[in-house]
Design a protein around this motif. Structure first.
Motif, short mmCIF file in Angstrom:
data_model
loop_
_atom_site.label_atom_id
_atom_site.label_comp_id
_atom_site.label_asym_id
_atom_site.label_seq_id
_atom_site.Cartn_x
_atom_site.Cartn_y
_atom_site.Cartn_z
N LEU A 140 0.82 -1.21 0.00
CA LEU A 140 0.00 0.00 0.00
C LEU A 140 0.85 1.26 0.00
CD1 LEU A 140 -2.66 -1.12 2.64
CD2 LEU A 140 -2.69 -1.44 0.16
N ASP A 141 0.62 2.11 -0.99
CA ASP A 141 1.33 3.39 -1.08
C ASP A 141 0.47 4.37 -1.88
OD1 ASP A 141 3.25 5.34 -0.81
OD2 ASP A 141 4.48 4.61 -2.49
N ALA A 142 -0.79 4.56 -1.44
CA ALA A 142 -1.72 5.39 -2.22
C ALA A 142 -1.36 6.86 -2.18
CB ALA A 142 -3.15 5.18 -1.70
N ASP A 143 -0.87 7.34 -1.05
CA ASP A 143 -0.48 8.75 -0.92
C ASP A 143 -1.62 9.68 -1.34
OD1 ASP A 143 1.04 11.03 -0.47
OD2 ASP A 143 1.83 11.07 -2.52
N GLY A 144 -2.77 9.46 -0.75
CA GLY A 144 -3.90 10.33 -1.08
C GLY A 144 -5.20 9.71 -0.68
N ALA A 145 -6.29 10.43 -0.97
CA ALA A 145 -7.64 9.99 -0.63
C ALA A 145 -8.46 9.82 -1.90
CB ALA A 145 -8.30 11.02 0.30
N ILE A 146 -9.60 9.14 -1.77
CA ILE A 146 -10.55 9.01 -2.87
C ILE A 146 -11.94 9.38 -2.36
CG2 ILE A 146 -9.21 7.20 -3.99
CD1 ILE A 146 -11.21 5.15 -2.94
N HIS A 147 -12.85 9.67 -3.30
CA HIS A 147 -14.23 10.02 -2.93
C HIS A 147 -15.14 8.96 -3.52
CE1 HIS A 147 -17.30 12.79 -1.47
NE2 HIS A 147 -17.97 12.58 -2.59
N ALA A 148 -15.64 8.08 -2.68
CA ALA A 148 -16.46 6.96 -3.15
C ALA A 148 -17.34 6.49 -1.99
CB ALA A 148 -15.57 5.82 -3.66
N ASP A 149 -18.15 5.49 -2.28
CA ASP A 149 -19.00 4.87 -1.26
C ASP A 149 -18.14 3.87 -0.49
OD1 ASP A 149 -20.66 3.01 0.06
OD2 ASP A 149 -22.33 3.54 -1.24
N PRO A 150 -17.84 4.11 0.79
CA PRO A 150 -16.93 3.22 1.52
C PRO A 150 -17.44 1.79 1.60
CG PRO A 150 -17.26 5.28 2.72
CD PRO A 150 -18.25 5.26 1.61
N GLY A 151 -18.74 1.62 1.85
CA GLY A 151 -19.28 0.27 1.95
C GLY A 151 -19.15 -0.50 0.65
N GLN A 152 -19.47 0.16 -0.48
CA GLN A 152 -19.35 -0.51 -1.77
C GLN A 152 -17.89 -0.72 -2.14
OE1 GLN A 152 -21.70 1.33 -4.83
NE2 GLN A 152 -23.55 1.38 -3.60
N THR A 190 -7.33 15.15 -15.36
CA THR A 190 -6.07 15.90 -15.53
C THR A 190 -5.04 15.60 -14.45
OG1 THR A 190 -7.09 17.76 -14.35
CG2 THR A 190 -7.21 17.78 -16.75
N GLY A 191 -5.48 15.28 -13.24
CA GLY A 191 -4.54 15.05 -12.15
C GLY A 191 -4.12 13.60 -12.04
N ASP A 192 -3.46 13.29 -10.92
CA ASP A 192 -3.06 11.92 -10.65
C ASP A 192 -4.24 11.08 -10.22
OD1 ASP A 192 -0.48 12.45 -11.31
OD2 ASP A 192 0.27 12.61 -9.26
N CYS A 193 -4.04 9.76 -10.26
CA CYS A 193 -5.04 8.80 -9.82
C CYS A 193 -4.47 7.93 -8.71
CB CYS A 193 -5.47 7.90 -10.97
SG CYS A 193 -6.63 8.68 -12.08
N ILE A 194 -5.36 7.28 -8.01
CA ILE A 194 -4.96 6.21 -7.10
C ILE A 194 -5.42 4.90 -7.72
CG2 ILE A 194 -5.37 5.15 -4.85
CD1 ILE A 194 -5.41 7.92 -3.65
#
Length: 604
Positions: A346-358, A396-400
């Motif tokens: 694991l080395d995501a270095d960031g957050a995501i915006h999603a449904d945590p349960g799904q 345009t930006g980076d992804c995880i």
């Protein structure tokens, strides 16, 4: 010469009582048309009746049995072919009469100029083809409107209903809907949207609205508007989602039962050892700590299972995927049944915006798929990394990138594109629903991401989930709240389970509060009625006759503004879903203190 087969060429009927004229006409037109001919208008009528697909009829005017204009008038009920009359100058009066009556679309004088007549016949054939195409389009549109369950409207620039399979547009003419219709007309661009109406789940309705402008710019542009009832599809998708959750739970059940027995053995064993070490504080503390740790692991597993089992959709949140994966590691490991090892990178270095349960359900499903692909054992690597966005995402930006990699059998190339089809599965009959990967893709795409599969037969499969990267969120204030000391309060503790109530009272007393006990809602209401000095209500949620939430509402009528905390073991009851703070069972003393600090904290 045309490239069409002879049978596909337009049909032309030639009628003249002079055989020599027919031969001349056939020589002029035979390379471009299927030709039929007759020297008698009576015979020609029979040909018309037998060939409803005639494109053009070319007829002489002066014929012994009947004049050409009368023949063409009698042919009209049986054919919509374009008609051309051949005549001498002496017959112009008949030609004019035939044109005025609509019996013919043109005429040519004898002797005709060959290229002019060829052009006239070609134009007539083209008009017939256009009319046929128009009739087809009209028939298709009418058939679509009559057979479709959708509400279809054709609106003009004044928003008037020009065509439709209904006689009202009251639900599309007002307010925001009309503004969107007018915007679509002005832009000339296709658009679609999903609209929700109704309140509770059983009353909600979903409608998909598609707006398709067509026609020339300005005053001639119209709007085709199609409104589809999506409610049944949405409900079916929700049921499929729940079915997939239940499949995952079924897979987990065996391993969970085994591990809960291990946890209970650890708890009971350490408590028994603690009883023997009452006179040895260091050993006693160690045994109690071990029992508490085992109970905490059991609590985490239970909470995760409850989260999986709930049917409602969760709102998207911004969270750290690495933290979520680490929290999920123990639960995922239960599914491996000792056959497969699980490694994290694991080395995501960031957050995501999603449904945590799904998100969690998606990872569990992917790991189960990976496990099933390795019948003889192997390794699953669950990894995360910060990477540039792939071109397909248009981000345009980076992804995880979250990836699940196995060393299993792999997926053949001809099946790779089908794995996202609902109900398609590569597993044996009865071993899979075919719902897992479609659910995964739906979750990721809803978060603005992308799913990719890299697989080779015999070398394994990697399923990657690509999410737009967000800056890491700051830690919430819960940790601070847990450190906050609150003044001594007079607390009414309501719990129908005596053992749980004893623990609740002990935690409150240890925190320095004066506690009044109630074994149910009715006793609690009597306490509130007789004691005006109660500062805080702490109540269980699930109780006989009256729920804790209903108790809070009744208490608020008697004591407006009374602070309250709802204690529950249900996953569906959480902060934000009810109008008061929620403390989830099982809880620690520090978590209870933090909840009290939050409910008493000043707002604004």
């Amino acid at each position: 010469m045309t490239d069409l087969n002879h049978s596909e060429l337009p049909k032309v009927l030639l009628v003249d009582d002079e055989q020599e004229i027919l031969v001349a006409l056939e020589d002029l037109l035979e390379d471009r048309y299927q030709l039929l001919s007759a020297t008698s208008p009576v015979e020609a009528l029979d040909i018309v009746k037998a060939n409803p697909d005639l494109a053009v009829i070319v007829s002489d005017q002066r014929m012994p049995e009947m004049p050409g204009n009368l023949f063409l008038a009698r042919a009209r009920p049986y054919s919509d072919a374009d008609t051309i009359l051949l005549t001498g100058y002496a017959d112009l009066s008949a030609v004019i009469s035939a044109i005025n009556e609509g019996a013919i679309s043109g005429y040519a004088a004898k002797p005709w100029e060959p290229e002019a007549l060829r052009a006239m016949v070609a134009a007539a054939a083209e008009r017939h083809q256009l009319r046929a195409a128009l009739r087809f389009e009209q028939s298709a549109f009418v058939g679509l409107m009559e057979a479709s369950a959708d509400q279809i409207s054709v609106l003009d620039r004044h928003h008037r209903l020009i065509r439709g399979n209904h006689d009202r547009i009251d639900n599309v003419t007002e307010g925001e809907a009309r503004a969107k219709d007018e915007a679509a007309l002005a832009s000339g661009s296709y658009s679609e949207e999903d609209l929700q109406s109704g309140g509770e789940e059983h009353d909600e309705r979903w409608t998909r609205v598609r707006r398709i402008p067509f026609g020339a710019d300005g005053n001639e542009r119209h709007l085709l508007k199609i409104e589809s009832d999506e409610t049944d599809r949405r409900r079916a998708a929700r049921r499929l989602h729940q079915a997939e959750k239940l499949q995952a739970l079924g897979t987990l059940a065996g391993g969970i039962a085994h591990d809960f027995n291990n946890l209970l053995a650890a708890i009971l064993g350490n408590l028994e050892l603690a009883e023997r070490a009452l006179d040895k504080p260091d050993r006693l503390a160690r045994f109690l700590s071990n029992a508490r740790s085992a109970a905490g692991r059991g609590s985490a597993i239970t909470r995760r299972l409850l989260s999986f089992s709930r049917q409602r959709d969760l709102a998207a949140e911004t969270f750290l995927p690495d933290t979520a994966i680490r929290d999920l590691e123990e639960l995922v490991a239960r599914t491996m049944a000792g056959r497969v090892t699980l490694s994290l990178d694991l080395d995501a270095d960031g957050a995501i915006h999603a449904d945590p349960g799904q998100f969690e359900l998606a990872l569990v499903n992917l790991c189960i798929n990976a496990r099933d692909a390795m019948a003889n054992g192997g390794e699953i690597v669950l990894s995360s990394a910060r990477v540039p966005a792939p071109p397909e995402m248009r981000h345009t930006g980076d992804c995880i990138r979250i990836a699940v990699r196995d060393s299993g059998a792999g997926i053949p190339e001809h099946l790779r594109d089908r794995v996202f089809e609902p109900f398609f599965t590569t597993k044996a009959q009865g071993e899979g629903t075919g719902l897992g990967l479609p659910m995964v893709r739906a979750m990721v795409e809803a978060a603005g991401g992308l799913v990719t599969i890299d697989s080779s037969v015999g070398e394994g499969t990697t399923v990657a989930l690509w999410f737009p990267r967000l800056d890491p969120v700051e830690a919430g204030a819960e940790g601070v709240a847990s450190e906050t000391e609150t003044r001594s309060l007079r607390v009414l503790a309501v719990e129908d389970d005596a053992e749980v109530r004893a623990v609740l009272v002990a935690h409150l007393t240890a925190a320095g509060h004066e506690v009044l006990e109630a074994d149910g809602p009715h006793a609690a209401l009597q306490r509130l009625q007789s004691d005006a000095g109660i500062d805080l209500l702490v109540t269980d949620y699930a109780m006989p006759e009256i729920s804790g939430l209903d108790l809070f509402r009744l208490a608020s009528e008697r004591r407006p503004g009374l602070p309250a905390i709802l204690v529950t073991g249900f996953a569906d009851v959480e902060d934000g879903s009810v109008p008061l703070p929620v403390l989830t069972k099982p809880f620690t003393g520090d978590q209870l203190k933090a909840a009290i600090a939050r409910v008493l904290a000043p707002t604004g």
